[in-house]
Design an enzyme around this catalytic site. Structure first.
Site, PDB file in Angstrom:
ATOM      1  N   ASN A 176      -0.535   1.134   5.981  1.00  0.00           N
ATOM      2  CA  ASN A 176       0.115   0.199   5.462  1.00  0.00           C
ATOM      3  C   ASN A 176       0.696  -0.791   6.343  1.00  0.00           C
ATOM      4  O   ASN A 176       1.230  -0.639   7.599  1.00  0.00           O
ATOM      5  CB  ASN A 176       1.271   0.807   4.511  1.00  0.00           C
ATOM      6  CG  ASN A 176       2.171  -0.172   3.750  1.00  0.00           C
ATOM      7  OD1 ASN A 176       1.593  -1.192   3.551  1.00  0.00           O
ATOM      8  ND2 ASN A 176       3.397   0.009   3.262  1.00  0.00           N
ATOM      9  N   GLY A 177       0.210  -2.241   6.200  1.00  0.00           N
ATOM     10  CA  GLY A 177       0.806  -3.015   7.219  1.00  0.00           C
ATOM     11  C   GLY A 177      -0.423  -3.972   7.706  1.00  0.00           C
ATOM     12  O   GLY A 177      -1.459  -4.070   6.793  1.00  0.00           O
ATOM     13  N   ARG A 210       3.905  -0.022  -6.557  1.00  0.00           N
ATOM     14  CA  ARG A 210       3.926  -0.915  -5.346  1.00  0.00           C
ATOM     15  C   ARG A 210       3.040  -1.846  -5.235  1.00  0.00           C
ATOM     16  O   ARG A 210       2.860  -2.920  -4.552  1.00  0.00           O
ATOM     17  CB  ARG A 210       3.684   0.121  -3.992  1.00  0.00           C
ATOM     18  CG  ARG A 210       4.832   0.955  -3.850  1.00  0.00           C
ATOM     19  CD  ARG A 210       4.557   2.046  -2.777  1.00  0.00           C
ATOM     20  NE  ARG A 210       4.450   1.597  -1.249  1.00  0.00           N
ATOM     21  CZ  ARG A 210       5.505   1.256  -0.425  1.00  0.00           C
ATOM     22  NH1 ARG A 210       6.622   1.896  -0.944  1.00  0.00           N
ATOM     23  NH2 ARG A 210       5.382   0.700   0.688  1.00  0.00           N
ATOM     24  N   TRP A 243      -3.571  -2.486  -1.343  1.00  0.00           N
ATOM     25  CA  TRP A 243      -3.425  -3.964  -1.563  1.00  0.00           C
ATOM     26  C   TRP A 243      -4.270  -4.770  -0.810  1.00  0.00           C
ATOM     27  O   TRP A 243      -3.861  -4.737   0.547  1.00  0.00           O
ATOM     28  CB  TRP A 243      -2.032  -4.475  -1.889  1.00  0.00           C
ATOM     29  CG  TRP A 243      -1.706  -5.544  -2.439  1.00  0.00           C
ATOM     30  CD1 TRP A 243      -1.850  -6.087  -3.935  1.00  0.00           C
ATOM     31  CD2 TRP A 243      -1.675  -6.746  -2.004  1.00  0.00           C
ATOM     32  NE1 TRP A 243      -1.615  -7.156  -4.262  1.00  0.00           N
ATOM     33  CE2 TRP A 243      -1.415  -7.890  -2.973  1.00  0.00           C
ATOM     34  CE3 TRP A 243      -1.319  -7.274  -0.701  1.00  0.00           C
ATOM     35  CZ2 TRP A 243      -1.010  -9.082  -2.787  1.00  0.00           C
ATOM     36  CZ3 TRP A 243      -1.105  -8.566  -0.405  1.00  0.00           C
ATOM     37  CH2 TRP A 243      -0.806  -9.448  -1.362  1.00  0.00           C
ATOM     38  N   GLU A 266       3.527 -15.195 -12.654  1.00  0.00           N
ATOM     39  CA  GLU A 266       3.425 -13.897 -12.340  1.00  0.00           C
ATOM     40  C   GLU A 266       2.645 -12.852 -13.310  1.00  0.00           C
ATOM     41  O   GLU A 266       1.699 -12.279 -12.849  1.00  0.00           O
ATOM     42  CB  GLU A 266       4.815 -13.141 -12.073  1.00  0.00           C
ATOM     43  CG  GLU A 266       5.435 -13.287 -10.768  1.00  0.00           C
ATOM     44  CD  GLU A 266       6.604 -12.714 -10.448  1.00  0.00           C
ATOM     45  OE1 GLU A 266       6.787 -12.235  -9.364  1.00  0.00           O
ATOM     46  OE2 GLU A 266       7.408 -12.356 -11.192  1.00  0.00           O
ATOM     47  N   LYS A 314       4.442  -4.849  -5.554  1.00  0.00           N
ATOM     48  CA  LYS A 314       6.002  -4.726  -5.826  1.00  0.00           C
ATOM     49  C   LYS A 314       6.657  -4.912  -4.405  1.00  0.00           C
ATOM     50  O   LYS A 314       7.915  -5.725  -4.583  1.00  0.00           O
ATOM     51  CB  LYS A 314       6.291  -3.512  -6.326  1.00  0.00           C
ATOM     52  CG  LYS A 314       7.667  -3.073  -6.814  1.00  0.00           C
ATOM     53  CD  LYS A 314       8.293  -4.152  -7.620  1.00  0.00           C
ATOM     54  CE  LYS A 314       9.497  -3.608  -8.163  1.00  0.00           C
ATOM     55  NZ  LYS A 314       9.795  -4.975  -9.299  1.00  0.00           N
ATOM     56  N   GLU A 367      12.938 -19.147 -11.606  1.00  0.00           N
ATOM     57  CA  GLU A 367      12.951 -17.707 -11.944  1.00  0.00           C
ATOM     58  C   GLU A 367      12.030 -17.819 -13.052  1.00  0.00           C
ATOM     59  O   GLU A 367      11.133 -16.849 -13.372  1.00  0.00           O
ATOM     60  CB  GLU A 367      14.142 -16.963 -12.147  1.00  0.00           C
ATOM     61  CG  GLU A 367      14.067 -15.557 -12.546  1.00  0.00           C
ATOM     62  CD  GLU A 367      13.243 -14.649 -11.745  1.00  0.00           C
ATOM     63  OE1 GLU A 367      12.985 -13.668 -12.153  1.00  0.00           O
ATOM     64  OE2 GLU A 367      12.980 -15.035 -10.414  1.00  0.00           O
ATOM     65  N   CYS A 397       0.848  -1.328  -0.068  1.00  0.00           N
ATOM     66  CA  CYS A 397       0.103   0.052   0.035  1.00  0.00           C
ATOM     67  C   CYS A 397       0.941   1.139   0.034  1.00  0.00           C
ATOM     68  O   CYS A 397       1.941   1.314   0.812  1.00  0.00           O
ATOM     69  CB  CYS A 397      -0.855  -0.007   1.060  1.00  0.00           C
ATOM     70  SG  CYS A 397      -1.847  -1.508   1.454  1.00  0.00           S
ATOM     71  N   LYS A 409       8.350 -16.003 -13.257  1.00  0.00           N
ATOM     72  CA  LYS A 409       7.965 -14.773 -14.377  1.00  0.00           C
ATOM     73  C   LYS A 409       6.720 -15.159 -15.026  1.00  0.00           C
ATOM     74  O   LYS A 409       5.742 -14.203 -15.235  1.00  0.00           O
ATOM     75  CB  LYS A 409       9.058 -14.478 -15.047  1.00  0.00           C
ATOM     76  CG  LYS A 409      10.352 -13.800 -14.574  1.00  0.00           C
ATOM     77  CD  LYS A 409       9.901 -12.314 -14.206  1.00  0.00           C
ATOM     78  CE  LYS A 409      10.653 -11.743 -13.350  1.00  0.00           C
ATOM     79  NZ  LYS A 409      10.492 -12.269 -11.985  1.00  0.00           N
ATOM     80  N   HIS A 442      11.696 -38.022 -11.409  1.00  0.00           N
ATOM     81  CA  HIS A 442      11.314 -38.185 -10.318  1.00  0.00           C
ATOM     82  C   HIS A 442       9.923 -37.753  -9.918  1.00  0.00           C
ATOM     83  O   HIS A 442       9.335 -37.323  -8.880  1.00  0.00           O
ATOM     84  CB  HIS A 442      12.365 -37.636  -9.049  1.00  0.00           C
ATOM     85  CG  HIS A 442      13.627 -38.675  -9.265  1.00  0.00           C
ATOM     86  ND1 HIS A 442      13.717 -39.792  -8.413  1.00  0.00           N
ATOM     87  CD2 HIS A 442      14.681 -38.293  -9.880  1.00  0.00           C
ATOM     88  CE1 HIS A 442      15.055 -40.084  -8.510  1.00  0.00           C
ATOM     89  NE2 HIS A 442      15.529 -39.241  -9.524  1.00  0.00           N
TER      90      HIS A 442
END
Length: 608
Positions: free
Chosen positions: A98-99, A27, A74, A487, A603, A480, A2, A484, A503
């Protein structure tokens, strides 16, 4: 997460609040709102979705108040909706937050027992009512906020606006960043310096437990015990770094193309390009000669960078490395007495789990270092040694240039450590640094493959799932690359060490499953080639990332081969990141998703 902004002025603030919120879009958010004082009374505008919705409401209902707060949210407690959007308001105040308030359920039950009626599902509204109750009992705003803060558990930053009071804002922080700024006849607060960059470069960073009272001409700061304290004024550079998309369609694509430049900048922090010698930045003084064991920790993409870092440090410096996801580091209760250095990786420098892990390491008496992209961040301020990456502001939520700059920093550090420990000779150091200096050019060559990757993305966009495989340095890249893709395109993707294929994951292979194989012609190429043949035998749709020598091996004729430039092994994690980023980007574009602000993601994750 936020974003927070507050302004105390003698001029209307509503449009400036929204302009600042636009700078905080990176953010991540799903709703937004502002509160001002109009004709002596609180007035609030909120909207679900993007800031354009709030902007349109303001155009229909102009606000002329000279004091106000704003917020991009958010969702954590309660879904994205206008009732859950900030600011939250009572008859006496508005608040943005925020939090996370960890004990909000207990506090909410207590307030409801007193007759309080809640309008939202959020933890933030609990704070609004808690302070209101204190004010209703006769406490002035500052004292009421202090009393309420003493009841709160969790990590948060808060900003309060009071009904009928056009003279002051109050901000407070515990575990979540908050900055204040001095202007000419006006003052500001925000969740980071970028929020304040249109208005001032005179910034003060509030410390843990601080409370600030802002008036037009003064900012008074008090510590957790209520004592007046001075926080140093710093000249922020955020204003000069604020950027737009330029000619690019998305910030993510712009940031992908910035990598040759910013990787070079980061390299210059760790290598004297004149002498070819590795070095530490001025903000670090690690004696690697005495480091035998390291603990590495990070979250998300930073964790995969740290995984590459473990390969680097163990191979080139012969330092044993433990590696943990930051959210597990504290809870694993690993013995740390023989750890000589704890190294943390974070783009924002505010990641809650990584910060908590850093603090845990310091509490255990460990020497700490942090690779961060924001040198004014909390992690940078609290670690013993700061190892900055110079990626510049990264606006796209999916990390690209910050990741490759982290890899460059880790590669150079591992060489520095190897020299200090006598594992790398002076001649070898010179050869390594010469190699590292080739990276910007090689990254630029990889960017020239965009058109080919764009074509492959059209087929990828029709799929529901994907696998990514790699060995050695390429294994973290498989993780990664999968991250990506999921996401920003929302395609389910998983990364595996190629040796694990038999496996379990091989059961998923059929003609509907794309398999991205990262296979430079290195020491493990032949083994990875065997895995490619196993995938081909089961009809898998293969995208092979390799170099000319690997392509000439013609592992399978059916593979879509992307031919990368030839390079030494130490560079492959950095340069092979580029086609993976481009594949994810173009697949997302094909699918029409919000590339820069993918759903449910933020973010900077500043809560656990």
């Amino acid at each position: 997460m936020c974003g927070i902004i507050g302004i105390v002025s003698s001029e209307p603030v509503a449009e400036r609040l929204i302009d600042s919120l636009k700078r905080l879009e990176y953010r991540g958010y799903d709703s937004a709102g502002i509160a001002t004082i109009e004709n002596g009374s609180l007035s609030r505008l909120r909207a679900e979705g993007k800031l354009i919705n709030l902007t349109n409401k303001l155009a229909e209902n102009p606000r002329l108040g000279t004091i106000g707060i704003g917020h991009t949210r958010w969702a954590t407690h309660g879904g994205p909706s206008e009732p859950n959007a900030h600011p939250h308001q009572t008859k006496l105040l508005s608040v943005v937050h925020n939090g996370i308030i960890e004990n909000y359920r207990e506090l909410r039950s207590e307030l409801e027992a007193d007759g309080t009626v809640f309008e939202s599902q959020t933890d933030t509204e609990t704070v609004a009512h808690l302070v209101t109750r204190e004010m209703s009992s006769g406490r002035p705003p500052k004292e009421a906020v202090q009393q309420a803060l003493a009841r709160l558990e969790g990590a948060f930053s808060l900003a309060f606006l009071f009904d009928g009071d056009e003279s002051q804002l109050i901000g407070a922080r515990r575990g979540s960043p908050l900055v204040v700024g001095d202007g000419d006849g006006e003052t500001f607060l925000g969740s980071d310096a970028i929020a304040l960059s249109p208005f001032t470069d005179r910034i003060r960073y509030l410390e843990e437990g601080d409370l600030a009272v802002l008036t037009r001409h003064c900012i008074d700061v008090f510590d957790e015990l209520g004592n007046p304290v001075d926080r140093a004024v710093k000249r922020s550079t955020s204003k000069s770094h604020y950027v737009d998309k330029g000619n690019y369609r998305h910030f993510m694509l712009k940031e992908i193309y910035e990598q040759p430049e910013v990787i070079g900048h980061t390299l210059g922090s760790f290598v004297d390009l004149t002498t070819g010698k590795t070095r530490l930045p001025a903000s670090a003084s690690i004696d690697f000669s005495s480091v035998k064991r390291m603990a590495l920790s990070a979250c998300g993409t930073g964790f995969y960078a740290a995984l590459v870092g473990r390969y680097y440090f163990e191979r080139y410096a012969r330092i044993a490395c433990d590696l943990d996801v930051a959210s597990e580091f504290r809870y694993r209760e690993s013995p740390l007495e023989d750890v000589d250095l704890a190294l943390f990786v974070s783009q924002s420098g505010e990641t809650a789990d990584t910060l908590a892990s850093l603090r845990h390491a310091k509490a255990e008496g460990l020497q700490t270092a942090a690779i961060v992209n924001v040198d004014e961040s909390t992690i940078a301020r609290e670690t013993d040694h700061v190892l900055p990456t110079l990626a510049g502001p990264e606006i796209g939520v999916a990390s690209t240039k910050a990741f490759t700059c982290q890899l460059m920093a880790l590669a150079a550090l591992s060489i520095r450590a190897g020299v200090a420990r006598g594992r790398i000779s002076e001649a070898q150091e010179m050869e390594f640094t010469k190699t590292l200096q080739e990276t910007p050019r090689l990254v630029n060559e990889a960017l020239h493959l965009e058109d080919q990757i764009d074509q492959l993305s059209r087929e990828m966009a029709t799929k529901k799932h994907a696998l990514f495989l790699g060995r050695g340095f390429s294994y973290p890249l498989a993780l990664e690359g999968a991250l990506k893709l999921k996401e920003i395109s929302y395609i389910h993707a998983e990364g595996y060490a190629a040796g694990e294929l038999k496996h379990g994951p091989i059961a998923l292979i059929d003609d509907t499953m794309p398999v991205v194989v990262i296979a430079p012609h290195d020491r493990s190429f032949e083994k990875t080639a065997s895995n490619v043949q196993e995938v081909a035998a089961r009809g898998g749709d293969i995208i092979l990332l390799t170099d000319r020598k690997g392509a000439e091996a013609k592992v399978v004729d059916e593979a879509h081969t992307i031919v990368m430039p030839r390079m030494p092994e130490i560079l492959t994690p950095i340069v092979y990141s580029i086609p993976l980023q481009l594949l994810a980007y173009h697949t997302a574009v094909q699918m029409g998703t919000d590339v820069d602000q993918p759903r449910n993601l933020a973010k900077s994750v500043t809560v656990e």
